[in-house]
Design a protein around this motif. Sequence first.
Motif, PDB file in Angstrom:
ATOM      1  N   ALA A   1       0.825  -1.210   0.000  1.00  0.00           N
ATOM      2  CA  ALA A   1       0.000   0.000   0.000  1.00  0.00           C
ATOM      3  C   ALA A   1       0.852   1.250   0.000  1.00  0.00           C
ATOM      4  CB  ALA A   1      -0.934  -0.017   1.211  1.00  0.00           C
ATOM      5  N   ALA A   2       1.963   1.220   0.750  1.00  0.00           N
ATOM      6  CA  ALA A   2       2.860   2.377   0.759  1.00  0.00           C
ATOM      7  C   ALA A   2       3.511   2.574  -0.611  1.00  0.00           C
ATOM      8  CB  ALA A   2       3.930   2.198   1.833  1.00  0.00           C
ATOM      9  N   ALA A   3       3.910   1.463  -1.231  1.00  0.00           N
ATOM     10  CA  ALA A   3       4.565   1.567  -2.541  1.00  0.00           C
ATOM     11  C   ALA A   3       3.618   2.079  -3.623  1.00  0.00           C
ATOM     12  CB  ALA A   3       5.130   0.204  -2.945  1.00  0.00           C
ATOM     13  N   LEU A   4       2.325   1.768  -3.508  1.00  0.00           N
ATOM     14  CA  LEU A   4       1.345   2.184  -4.523  1.00  0.00           C
ATOM     15  C   LEU A   4       0.541   3.406  -4.090  1.00  0.00           C
ATOM     16  CD1 LEU A   4      -0.053  -1.312  -5.596  1.00  0.00           C
ATOM     17  CD2 LEU A   4       1.647   0.081  -6.768  1.00  0.00           C
ATOM     18  N   SER A   5       0.990   4.086  -3.053  1.00  0.00           N
ATOM     19  CA  SER A   5       0.235   5.237  -2.556  1.00  0.00           C
ATOM     20  C   SER A   5       0.491   6.464  -3.409  1.00  0.00           C
ATOM     21  CB  SER A   5       0.611   5.526  -1.100  1.00  0.00           C
ATOM     22  OG  SER A   5       1.963   5.929  -1.018  1.00  0.00           O
ATOM     23  N   GLY A   6      -0.200   7.552  -3.086  1.00  0.00           N
ATOM     24  CA  GLY A   6       0.007   8.812  -3.789  1.00  0.00           C
ATOM     25  C   GLY A   6       1.402   9.376  -3.605  1.00  0.00           C
TER      26      GLY A   6
ATOM     27  N   VAL B   1       7.675  13.158   1.049  1.00  0.00           N
ATOM     28  CA  VAL B   1       7.276  11.805   0.655  1.00  0.00           C
ATOM     29  C   VAL B   1       7.681  10.789   1.712  1.00  0.00           C
ATOM     30  CG1 VAL B   1       7.776   9.972  -0.998  1.00  0.00           C
ATOM     31  CG2 VAL B   1       7.225  12.249  -1.814  1.00  0.00           C
ATOM     32  N   VAL B   2       8.887  10.939   2.268  1.00  0.00           N
ATOM     33  CA  VAL B   2       9.330  10.023   3.329  1.00  0.00           C
ATOM     34  C   VAL B   2       8.392  10.105   4.527  1.00  0.00           C
ATOM     35  CG1 VAL B   2      11.163   9.579   4.995  1.00  0.00           C
ATOM     36  CG2 VAL B   2      11.734  10.010   2.607  1.00  0.00           C
ATOM     37  N   SER B   3       7.972  11.321   4.866  1.00  0.00           N
ATOM     38  CA  SER B   3       7.012  11.480   5.966  1.00  0.00           C
ATOM     39  C   SER B   3       5.691  10.792   5.640  1.00  0.00           C
ATOM     40  CB  SER B   3       6.783  12.974   6.233  1.00  0.00           C
ATOM     41  OG  SER B   3       5.798  13.159   7.222  1.00  0.00           O
ATOM     42  N   GLY B   4       5.253  10.929   4.382  1.00  0.00           N
ATOM     43  CA  GLY B   4       4.021  10.256   3.987  1.00  0.00           C
ATOM     44  C   GLY B   4       4.132   8.745   4.052  1.00  0.00           C
ATOM     45  N   TYR B   5       5.266   8.210   3.595  1.00  0.00           N
ATOM     46  CA  TYR B   5       5.496   6.764   3.689  1.00  0.00           C
ATOM     47  C   TYR B   5       5.468   6.301   5.146  1.00  0.00           C
ATOM     48  CZ  TYR B   5       6.798   6.055  -1.222  1.00  0.00           C
ATOM     49  OH  TYR B   5       6.784   5.945  -2.584  1.00  0.00           O
ATOM     50  N   TRP B   6       6.096   7.081   6.020  1.00  0.00           N
ATOM     51  CA  TRP B   6       6.137   6.697   7.430  1.00  0.00           C
ATOM     52  C   TRP B   6       4.729   6.664   8.026  1.00  0.00           C
ATOM     53  CZ3 TRP B   6       8.534   4.253  11.010  1.00  0.00           C
ATOM     54  CH2 TRP B   6       8.198   4.461  12.351  1.00  0.00           C
TER      55      TRP B   6
ATOM     56  N   LEU C   1       3.874   0.894  14.825  1.00  0.00           N
ATOM     57  CA  LEU C   1       5.166   0.261  14.619  1.00  0.00           C
ATOM     58  C   LEU C   1       6.066   0.508  15.834  1.00  0.00           C
ATOM     59  CD1 LEU C   1       6.936  -1.352  12.729  1.00  0.00           C
ATOM     60  CD2 LEU C   1       7.638   0.782  11.621  1.00  0.00           C
ATOM     61  N   LEU C   2       6.424   1.758  16.093  1.00  0.00           N
ATOM     62  CA  LEU C   2       7.183   2.106  17.301  1.00  0.00           C
ATOM     63  C   LEU C   2       6.241   2.516  18.421  1.00  0.00           C
ATOM     64  CD1 LEU C   2      10.161   4.121  15.770  1.00  0.00           C
ATOM     65  CD2 LEU C   2      10.092   1.718  16.441  1.00  0.00           C
ATOM     66  N   ASP C   3       5.363   3.490  18.139  1.00  0.00           N
ATOM     67  CA  ASP C   3       4.331   3.884  19.096  1.00  0.00           C
ATOM     68  C   ASP C   3       3.081   3.062  18.807  1.00  0.00           C
ATOM     69  OD1 ASP C   3       6.211   5.715  19.753  1.00  0.00           O
ATOM     70  OD2 ASP C   3       5.136   7.451  18.953  1.00  0.00           O
ATOM     71  N   THR C   4       2.551   2.395  19.801  1.00  0.00           N
ATOM     72  CA  THR C   4       1.357   1.579  19.612  1.00  0.00           C
ATOM     73  C   THR C   4       0.140   2.284  20.207  1.00  0.00           C
ATOM     74  OG1 THR C   4       1.708   0.357  21.682  1.00  0.00           O
ATOM     75  CG2 THR C   4       2.709  -0.532  19.681  1.00  0.00           C
TER      76      THR C   4
END
Length: 513
Positions: A203-208, A243-248, A272-275
């Motif tokens: 989903a991240a790879a195919l996102s906007g 974009v990196v922020s969006g992926y995260w 992932l880190l914060d649950t």
Amino acid sequence: MTGPVSDPVMLSASPEEWKRVHIISPLVRGWIAIAALIFFGGRDWFEGFLTGEPGGGFRGDAVGSLPLAIAIVVGVVLLIAGGFFLSWYYTRYQVTEEHVRVNSGVIFRQHRQARLDRVQAIDVVQPFLARLFGLAELKFDVADAGESAVRLSFLKLGEAQKLRATILARAAGVVMDPEHPQDIPEAPEREVLALTPARVLGAAALSGNTVAVVLGLIGVVVFAFILETGALLAAFVPILIGVVSGYWNVLNTGFNFRAAISPDGIRIRYGLLDTRTQTVPPGRVQAVGVVQSPLWRLKGWYKVTVNVAGYGASATGEAQARATLLPVGTLDEVLQVIALVLPDPGTDSPVEVFSAGLSGRDSDAGFITTPRRARLIAPLAWRRNGVAVTDTALLARSGAWWRQVAVVPHERTQSLALHQGPLARRFGVADLILHTTPGPVSPRVRQIPEAEAWRLFSEQAGRAADARRRSGPEQWMRPVPVQEPAEETGAATDAAVMPAPPSYLEDPHHERS
């Protein structure tokens, strides 16, 4: 809701009824400030230690100033420790039959109060450092509170979960056992769906974000080639950071995602880190939005977001994550999630109606769409724009590239508005806007015939009023005493009290009661 400082009930509570948060809570909240102090305070010393300059490290004149340096460090540490102790000492909370109250602040005192019958959602949050200490933050939103929701930072994880169960039980109207008023077990749950890491990564790879990277890189390379300079490549850096922020955000909200149904509402877990563990009580969702980006259409994936009173309309990553009911899911999973929010779809063919809203065109499943005469003002979306009404909800469909559908239960429609610009008036179409609580979903019926818009405006106002009169009470659980847990296995007990999650997929024609 926030109570006034002079609230006589709050201020007259006996001290025995108040509790304090965990003693290391200030450290978990303020560790960034400590890290920054150590970094800036020790940077010069470390550089001097490496270069051997006077005043740096333990060389030269620095040896003579060592006691003074140690005294300064000890003084700063004592000041920080004293501030942390006072912050912990003056932070207290209280849970009564009707309210939850939090007092905090050393110099500037703050008294916050929330009515339990106005609780919209409850979250148990564990930042990374809090997880190391086994602590959690309890955050609950109340109607109209927006970003100033009441927070309890931090409690032991078990204590936070028990307190959440207590608040939800009292908000639901459950009658407590008078002999054990605090012995409230957490309501059982049944898992509905879970996301795999592979799907989240896909989903991240195919996102906007990927579309933005590709288009931005192509634009920069083309202009750099035309102007014969590579300096424009620096313009790609801000795009890459965004974009990196969006992926995260996609990865952090999708990893470990679980959705379950329980008597106290819809439970969502992710991080992932914060649950975070969210609990949205029944009937608190004001609107549901389903979006499909162009690249996600290749895999048949959708994203589901909601408007909940108290979440607000902030565009920050945390607010967007909290308003996400399903980060990425198939059509069947979307229908399952919608069924949790809207158990009665108000139609005998829910799969057909909602599928037409997600991917249909023209008048599929009875949708009213933009007339052909107005295709010039919406050349790509005129066949997608549409509206359908069931006995319990209104569906507004739009978007050609980014497909969208908004589902609004009739009783959650707060007000209506008709919008018609000069161009729309020329083609005889109008927009119908439905107002709910602020959030990522903005229900809008686009460019339907003017006569249909006026008819829908009048009828929807009547449907909303009738639905509000028939809606259930704020306290949604039947008032029965809390009983001791059965001695048998928990699985058998849970199966006895937990009905199967509602689903439109079990019966496509959905036998309505």
